[in-house]
Scaffold this active site. Structure first.
Site, PDB file in Angstrom:
ATOM      1  N   SER A 134      71.780 -20.668  42.880  1.00 22.74           N
ATOM      2  CA  SER A 134      71.132 -20.437  44.385  1.00 22.74           C
ATOM      3  C   SER A 134      70.423 -19.380  44.517  1.00 22.74           C
ATOM      4  O   SER A 134      69.724 -19.382  45.518  1.00 22.74           O
ATOM      5  CB  SER A 134      72.182 -20.645  45.205  1.00 22.74           C
ATOM      6  OG  SER A 134      72.921 -22.045  45.339  1.00 22.74           O
ATOM      7  N   LYS A 178      70.915 -13.938  53.295  1.00 26.74           N
ATOM      8  CA  LYS A 178      71.424 -15.209  53.629  1.00 26.74           C
ATOM      9  C   LYS A 178      72.686 -15.133  54.589  1.00 26.74           C
ATOM     10  O   LYS A 178      73.394 -14.272  54.562  1.00 26.74           O
ATOM     11  CB  LYS A 178      71.880 -15.674  52.161  1.00 26.74           C
ATOM     12  CG  LYS A 178      72.320 -17.074  51.858  1.00 26.74           C
ATOM     13  CD  LYS A 178      72.692 -17.496  50.468  1.00 26.74           C
ATOM     14  CE  LYS A 178      72.947 -18.693  50.258  1.00 26.74           C
ATOM     15  NZ  LYS A 178      73.167 -19.066  48.966  1.00 26.74           N
ATOM     16  N   SER A 222      70.507 -22.860  46.957  1.00 29.31           N
ATOM     17  CA  SER A 222      70.787 -22.844  48.515  1.00 29.31           C
ATOM     18  C   SER A 222      70.133 -21.453  49.114  1.00 29.31           C
ATOM     19  O   SER A 222      70.191 -21.579  50.384  1.00 29.31           O
ATOM     20  CB  SER A 222      72.230 -22.813  48.655  1.00 29.31           C
ATOM     21  OG  SER A 222      72.839 -21.662  48.163  1.00 29.31           O
TER      22      SER A 222
END
Lengths: 481, 96
Positions: free
Chosen positions: A170, A71, A146
């Site tokens: 997330s 990420k 996310s």
């Protein structure tokens, strides 16, 4: 089998046997990205040129020659890290996050940076300044957030495995929406050094993988105490793969009645209940339990997490890195840089967080939130006196449509209703695929099952998840791209 | 519900130069979220200790040893504006 479809476990075997296959694996993934990622946009940047071919001397490195994607909120030395935010455009970190360092030491290639909601603020991967990522199972739907880019990359086989971060769900919610495995470890299990901070008492990095076994392999590499993160726990790390392939006889699983109440999509409910039957048939004992304060989790979260976020985001002022809106006046430079650099959701959270911390409102909001956080944590402590695991759905619905919730921030926040409490209590929790939602018209959408355990008892999650996965093999199903 | 906050004052505190249309929209969003959070007030918490952190961590100390750090150039390399080994910002001291 095509090389890009490999799991970490399979890739380990391939590369150990034929080291030059490591280069071919990278080429296969690069080609795969070229074929499918223009539809999905899981990546914000990737790196086919930094091939780290295995050397004879690191034959024992666990991730030798294996590409791992991360990420884009974990800093990578000399490689731009932007957190999906315009304000970090051009930020090239001078160091590696501890997890990145550990991956490299284990022989992995940091292959690509995955898209995410801006500063991890979101549940749909739509608040990124790079635009939304799409769900590989149905490109009209969100991948969740996310860590939506990481989950979409793993689900679409453009990553062998990935890392995400989880502050309120997330890792788990996008894993659930994309039909992959996602683990949020216990708070303190993995170092946060080099993770761009959102809610510092809640954030945790964890694996997003094709299988439960891969999650154990990856957690083995990234877990452990780090002197650069004083909140990382100095507690020994077991070999998480040793919990795999065991039976679940005698394991006690609690089913919180609040997780099966109003608001749960009927198809999600059915699939999660079928999973309970599978675990019962495998010998686990399931009992109903109650977490009465869970219904306050979202409200607590949107006080505590935003307060921490508003404080953490104070550092972005255009002075040292990233975007600067030039101005002849320093004060105006700050104001304009921040206004241009932050997106709407970031502004919402900064304003809200500052409000709940401000004089006159601190006790009524922030302190109240911290007290109810204690009540939520005590709920878990009490239930875990009687059971080894808690089981429920990861998300109340399958993936929703792109744009469906963007105009209603509160409705978006409520999609994390089942995941947030694990962050507030600091306990480990995993989402694993448990079937599909079908309407007979649009493509099937994955559903995720959530398993939660006591602090530092990730092993118990692995034991149950591995047994369930072997009995059902949902991971064998792939999206049509 | 009467508005508890002055969006303009809040924007000042957080150093955001909000445009008028942003102010209106963000104001409405904040009102709605705060109304939802209001439900916490129904709980009796006088006897409850706050949890700001889940781990029982005392102060963490390390030895105060000087170590070389060679990051200055790599930090400054991508700075928005620099002057030799410094970050350059607009002038903050008025000339007399």
């Amino acid at each position: 089998m095509e090389l890009f479809r490999l799991t970490i476990k399979q890739a380990q075997e391939v590369v150990r046997k034929t080291p030059k296959q490591a280069g071919e694996l990278l080429q296969a993934l690069t080609k795969r990205i070229g074929q499918v990622d223009s539809k999905l946009k899981a990546y914000v940047r990737f790196n086919p040129n930094h091939i780290q071919l295995p050397k004879r001397s690191d034959q024992n490195a666990p991730l030798l020659g294996i590409p791992i994607s991360v990420k884009d909120n974990m800093v990578t030395q000399d490689w731009e890290t932007t957190c999906g935010s315009k304000i970090l455009k051009g930020f090239v970190p001078p160091y590696d996050a501890t997890v990145i360092k550990k991956l490299k030491e284990a022989g992995a290639t940091i292959f690509g940076k995955c898209n995410m909601d801006e500063f991890a603020f979101g549940s749909s991967c739509e608040t990124s300044c790079f635009g939304p990522t799409r769900n590989p199972w149905n490109v009209d739907c969100v991948p969740g957030g996310s860590s939506g880019g990481s989950a979409a990359a793993v689900a679409s086989d453009t990553a062998i495995a990935a890392l995400g971060s989880d502050t309120g769900g997330s890792i788990r919610q996008p894993a659930s929406f994309c039909g992959v495995v996602g683990l949020k470890p216990t708070y303190g299990r993995v170092s946060r050094y080099g993770l761009v901070a959102f809610g510092s008492s809640l954030d945790q990095i964890g694996p997003i993988t094709k299988t439960v076994e891969d999650a154990a392999i990856l957690l083995n590499v990234i877990a452990g105490h780090d002197e650069c993160d004083s909140t990382s726990a100095d507690i020994p790390v077991p070999d998480y793969t040793s919990f795999l392939g065991k039976n679940v006889k005698g394991l006690k699983i609690g089913l919180p009645k609040e997780y099966f109440a109003e608001g749960l999509n009927p198809q999600v409910e059915r699939k999660v209940k079928e999973a309970i039957t599978v675990l019962r048939d495998l010998g686990a004992g399931c009992v109903e339990v109650s977490l009465p304060y869970m219904k306050y989790a979202v409200a607590v979260y949107y006080v505590v997490a935003v307060a921490e976020a508003s404080s953490n985001l104070g550092r972005f002022d255009g002075v040292q890195y990233g975007l600067r809106a030039e101005n002849s006046n320093l004060r105006d430079m700050y104001f304009e840089t921040r206004n241009q650099g932050f997106g709407a959701e970031a502004k919402r959270r900064i304003l809200l967080g500052t409000f709940v911390l401000s004089a006159g409102y601190y006790d009524a909001y922030y302190l109240k939130g911290l007290k109810v956080r204690t009540l939520i944590k005590q709920d878990f402590d009490r239930v875990f006196e009687k059971v080894d695991l808690i089981l429920g759905p990861t998300s109340p619905t399958p993936a929703f449509k792109v744009g469906e919730l963007t105009s209603d921030p509160l409705a978006m926040y409520l999609s994390d209703i089942y995941t947030i409490s694990a962050n507030l209590a600091g306990i480990p929790a995993m989402s694993i695929p448990c079937g599909f939602s079908r309407d007979g018209v649009t493509p099937p959408l994955p559903i995720g099952l959530q398993l939660m355990a006591k602090p530092f008892e990730e092993g118990t999650i692995f034991r149950a998840a591995s047994a369930y996965e072997q009995a059902t093999k949902w991971y064998e199903q792939k999206p049509k791209l | 519900m009467s508005q508890k906050f002055d969006i303009q004052q809040l924007a000042e505190l957080v150093r955001l130069n909000l445009k008028p249309d942003e102010r209106a929209k963000l104001s409405r969003d904040l009102e709605k979220i705060l109304a939802y959070v209001e439900q916490l007030q129904t709980l009796e918490t006088d006897q409850v200790q706050p949890t700001s952190h889940v781990l029982q961590i005392e102060n963490v100390f390390r030895k105060d040893i000087v170590k070389p750090s060679k990051v200055r150039e790599s930090v400054l390399k991508y700075a928005p504006k620099r002057s030799n080994q410094f970050f350059k910002v607009p002038k903050v001291i008025e000339e007399t």
